[in-house]
Design an enzyme around this catalytic site. Structure first.
Site, PDB file in Angstrom:
ATOM      1  N   ASN A  36       0.869  -1.179   0.000  1.00 45.37           N
ATOM      2  CA  ASN A  36       0.000   0.000   0.000  1.00 45.37           C
ATOM      3  C   ASN A  36       0.903   1.225   0.000  1.00 45.37           C
ATOM      4  OD1 ASN A  36      -1.810   2.056   0.451  1.00 45.37           O
ATOM      5  ND2 ASN A  36      -2.266   1.480   2.580  1.00 45.37           N
ATOM      6  N   LYS A  70       0.078   4.251  -0.190  1.00 47.50           N
ATOM      7  CA  LYS A  70      -0.569   5.440   0.407  1.00 47.50           C
ATOM      8  C   LYS A  70      -0.337   6.657  -0.498  1.00 47.50           C
ATOM      9  CE  LYS A  70       0.225   3.460   4.936  1.00 47.50           C
ATOM     10  NZ  LYS A  70      -0.125   3.598   6.318  1.00 47.50           N
ATOM     11  N   HIS A  72      -9.713   1.258   4.614  1.00 45.36           N
ATOM     12  CA  HIS A  72      -8.454   1.403   5.363  1.00 45.36           C
ATOM     13  C   HIS A  72      -8.709   2.295   6.585  1.00 45.36           C
ATOM     14  CE1 HIS A  72      -4.334   2.489   6.370  1.00 45.36           C
ATOM     15  NE2 HIS A  72      -3.952   1.430   5.673  1.00 45.36           N
ATOM     16  N   GLU A  77      -7.136   4.644   7.749  1.00 48.87           N
ATOM     17  CA  GLU A  77      -6.912   6.082   7.501  1.00 48.87           C
ATOM     18  C   GLU A  77      -8.139   6.708   6.828  1.00 48.87           C
ATOM     19  OE1 GLU A  77      -3.176   5.552   5.513  1.00 48.87           O
ATOM     20  OE2 GLU A  77      -2.256   4.980   7.415  1.00 48.87           O
ATOM     21  N   GLU A  85      -5.896  -5.206  10.313  1.00 48.87           N
ATOM     22  CA  GLU A  85      -4.888  -4.172  10.537  1.00 48.87           C
ATOM     23  C   GLU A  85      -5.177  -3.444  11.846  1.00 48.87           C
ATOM     24  OE1 GLU A  85      -2.812  -2.851   6.739  1.00 48.87           O
ATOM     25  OE2 GLU A  85      -4.559  -1.601   6.941  1.00 48.87           O
ATOM     26  N   GLY A 137       1.974   1.949  10.720  1.00 52.70           N
ATOM     27  CA  GLY A 137       2.942   3.042  10.593  1.00 52.70           C
ATOM     28  C   GLY A 137       3.603   3.425  11.897  1.00 52.70           C
ATOM     29  N   SER A 150       2.907  -2.462  10.281  1.00 47.96           N
ATOM     30  CA  SER A 150       4.360  -2.498  10.493  1.00 47.96           C
ATOM     31  C   SER A 150       4.977  -3.852  10.166  1.00 47.96           C
ATOM     32  CB  SER A 150       4.711  -2.063  11.915  1.00 47.96           C
ATOM     33  OG  SER A 150       4.262  -0.735  12.134  1.00 47.96           O
TER      34      SER A 150
HETATM   35  C1  PEP Z   1      -1.003   0.035   5.839  1.00 43.80           C
HETATM   36  O1  PEP Z   1      -0.972   1.202   5.478  1.00 43.80           O
HETATM   37  O2  PEP Z   1      -1.937  -0.684   5.479  1.00 43.80           O
HETATM   38  C2  PEP Z   1       0.085  -0.473   6.665  1.00 43.80           C
HETATM   39  C3  PEP Z   1       0.007  -1.678   7.141  1.00 43.80           C
HETATM   40  O3  PEP Z   1       1.135   0.393   6.885  1.00 43.80           O
HETATM   41  P1  PEP Z   1       2.516   0.025   7.631  1.00 43.80           P
HETATM   42  O4  PEP Z   1       3.015  -1.269   7.059  1.00 43.80           O
HETATM   43  O5  PEP Z   1       3.425   1.173   7.307  1.00 43.80           O
HETATM   44  O6  PEP Z   1       2.214  -0.103   9.077  1.00 43.80           O
END
Ligand code: PEP
Length: 248
Positions: A9, A11, A94, A96, A165, A171, A209
């Site tokens: 992803n 972003k 997501h 976000e 998630e 992040g 992460s």
């Molecule tokens: C994400 O944006 O779906 C995500 C898992 O980000 P990160 O791996 O940076 O935590």
């Protein structure tokens, strides 16, 4: 066997030049994969990524889709538009989007419907916040989020991908432990089984992460079918090492 699915992803990152360099490095290092892999790019770069990925084993994904078919929805991108660019996967719901754009469970469910009706596989993101985890609400939250999608999509539910998630792990550098991830994935698997005879087909991937240091242990869990990867997907070497781990 579901096999592993690894999805980057990006972003809101990238530029024409940076994307070209990143994709060229990933494609050059990819070799034969025994996992499925995709990158979800920002909408303005779909055409560029479609061209660069053409004929490769890396699938194209988008990061969001409108809950509407077409019409007066300024700024939105429809599922049919995504299909014009051969988009195979689309992230939906997501955290976000839920957090900064107020997306509700019902809107997420409607977006899933649009993607499915255009032949695009939605990657449905679910997860609890830190305060919800600390209050012992993890199971209730993810079950509520998935229930809305199941209710709106009925028998098509076996065509989705679920991404667990935990919001506190996205992040932040914090990762759910393999046991924590497996526990939630097993709950989601049971919920899917109760809704569909084809639940075993649904990949449940982990995001938050994920990186070279923790991927092997997470991916070794019986109900962890892959990863949704943010930060590490922007670095070709790290993304490639995750693809290798998932291909073992
Ligand atoms: C994400 O944006 O779906 C995500 C898992 O980000 P990160 O791996 O940076 O935590």
């Amino acid at each position: 066997m579901r096999g592993k699915l690894m999805v980057g992803n990006w972003k809101m990152n990238g530029s024409l030049a940076a994307n070209a360099a990143l994709l060229s490095d990933i494609l050059a290092g990819m070799g034969e994969l025994s996992c499925r892999a995709a990158v979800c790019v920002p909408a303005p770069y779909l055409a560029q990524a479609q061209r660069l990925l053409s004929g490769s084993a890396l699938w194209l994904g988008a990061q969001d889709v409108s809950a509407h078919d077409a019409g007066a929805y300024t700024g939105e991108v429809s599922a049919d538009m995504l299909r014009d660019f051969a988009v195979r996967y689309c992230i939906v719901g997501h955290s976000e989007r839920r957090q900064y754009h107020g997306e509700t469970d019902a809107q997420v469910a409607a977006k899933v419907q649009r993607a499915l009706s255009a032949g695009i596989t939605p990657i449905v993101c679910l997860g609890e916040s830190l305060s919800e985890r600390e209050a012992g609400l993890t199971e209730a939250v993810v079950k509520r989020q998935l229930a809305a999608v199941i209710q709106a999509n009925g028998h098509c539910i076996s065509e989705i991908v679920v991404a667990y998630e935990p919001v506190w792990a996205i992040g932040t550098g914090l990762t759910a432990s393999p046991d924590q991830a497996q526990q939630v994935h097993a709950v989601l698997r049971a919920q899917l089984r109760a809704a569909s005879a084809h639940a075993e087909r649904v990949p449940i991937v982990y995001g938050g992460s994920m990186g070279a240091a923790n991927a092997a242990d997470l991916l070794a869990q019986p109900d962890v079918d892959g990863g949704l990867i943010g930060g590490a997907a922007l670095r070709a070497t790290e993304f490639l090492s995750l693809l290798t781990t998932a291909s073992c």
